[in-house]
Design an enzyme around this catalytic site. Sequence first.
Site, PDB file in Angstrom:
ATOM      1  N   SER A 134       0.834  -1.201   0.000  1.00  0.00           N
ATOM      2  CA  SER A 134       0.000   0.000   0.000  1.00  0.00           C
ATOM      3  C   SER A 134       0.872   1.256   0.000  1.00  0.00           C
ATOM      4  O   SER A 134       1.665   1.443  -0.929  1.00  0.00           O
ATOM      5  CB  SER A 134      -0.964  -0.059   1.192  1.00  0.00           C
ATOM      6  OG  SER A 134      -2.036   0.831   1.023  1.00  0.00           O
ATOM      7  N   ASP A 184      -1.231  14.467  13.313  1.00  0.00           N
ATOM      8  CA  ASP A 184      -1.446  15.815  12.765  1.00  0.00           C
ATOM      9  C   ASP A 184      -0.813  15.967  11.379  1.00  0.00           C
ATOM     10  O   ASP A 184      -1.438  16.485  10.445  1.00  0.00           O
ATOM     11  CB  ASP A 184      -0.881  16.881  13.709  1.00  0.00           C
ATOM     12  CG  ASP A 184      -1.718  17.034  14.974  1.00  0.00           C
ATOM     13  OD1 ASP A 184      -2.890  16.602  14.953  1.00  0.00           O
ATOM     14  OD2 ASP A 184      -1.196  17.558  15.966  1.00  0.00           O
ATOM     15  N   HIS A 237      -7.410  -6.016   0.684  1.00  0.00           N
ATOM     16  CA  HIS A 237      -6.242  -5.136   0.602  1.00  0.00           C
ATOM     17  C   HIS A 237      -5.115  -5.589   1.540  1.00  0.00           C
ATOM     18  O   HIS A 237      -3.950  -5.422   1.232  1.00  0.00           O
ATOM     19  CB  HIS A 237      -6.676  -3.707   0.933  1.00  0.00           C
ATOM     20  CG  HIS A 237      -5.602  -2.686   0.759  1.00  0.00           C
ATOM     21  ND1 HIS A 237      -4.876  -2.552  -0.419  1.00  0.00           N
ATOM     22  CD2 HIS A 237      -5.097  -1.750   1.622  1.00  0.00           C
ATOM     23  CE1 HIS A 237      -3.987  -1.575  -0.276  1.00  0.00           C
ATOM     24  NE2 HIS A 237      -4.099  -1.081   0.947  1.00  0.00           N
TER      25      HIS A 237
END
Length: 255
Positions: A85, A176, A235
Site C-alpha cells: 500500500s 497531525d 487489501h
Amino acid sequence: MKLHVNIEGNGFPLLILHGFLGMGDNWKTLAKAYAEKGFEVHLIDQRNHGRSPHSNEFNYEVLAEDICEYALDASINHFSVIGHSMGGKTAMQLACSYPDLIEKLLIADIAPKYYAPHHQQILNGLTKLYETEITSRQQADELLSAFITEKGIRLFLMKNLYRKDKNNYGLRVNLDVLKLNIEEVGKALTEDKKFNGETLFLKGSQSDYIKDEDKSLIKQHFPNAKIDVIQNAGHWLHAEQREAFYKKSINFLEA
C-alpha cells in the site's frame, strides 16, 4: 533521519515497507519465514509511523530518500524490497529513483496511479482516540468501534497505542502531519519514473486497489512487471492469506 528498524536473520538483505498507519512489526511473522529462507529481513518503520522520528515533511520523495539513506548507513548496496500500500508507493519511488540498489521489487496491492483520500473514518477515529484520555485497550476499542466496524482494522490501528505512563495511552503515529498531508498518500508516480528490474505486483482478488485497466500503467512504469492474484484476499492480503502470500513472494524472491 534515523529510522527505527528490526532485523531478522542473516543473508541477502530484504527490506519491508509497511502501509499507511502501520509499522514494521505488522510483518513480523512473515519476516521470520523469510529469515528461515536465508534473507536478512529489515522491518522498517517509515517516518511519522511506529517508533521512527516525526517530521513535518511527508511525501514519497522523502520517504524513498529515507530508505536509501538507511541502506547506505547500514552498508547495504543491493537489496530486494517488499512494499504494501503506502509502502508500495515508497518502494516504487525508491526503485525508480535508485534502480542500482534494487535486486527485486515486490508491490503488494497498490498501483502507481492516483488514489483519492479514503481514510477519513479511520482518521476521525484516531483523532477521537488522540483527544481522549485512554486508560485501557478495551476503552480504545470501544471508542474506535463507533467509527470502524471491522474488528481486524481496529486491532491493526491499536498497535499504534503505547503506554505514556501507568494510567494513560498515547499514539505512536504522527497524526497531525499525516492528516495535513493525506493528499500525498494517494499521489501517483510521476510520468517520467521507470524501473526496468524484476518486479511483481500481488493483488488481493477481493480488493479494487489494482484494476484491470491499471495494467498498462503498471507496464509503462515497470516494463518487466508480472501481476499475480492472491485468492480470497482483500487489501491486507499478506495478513488475510499469509501462506499464499508467502509462497508467491518467496518463489519470486528466490527465483
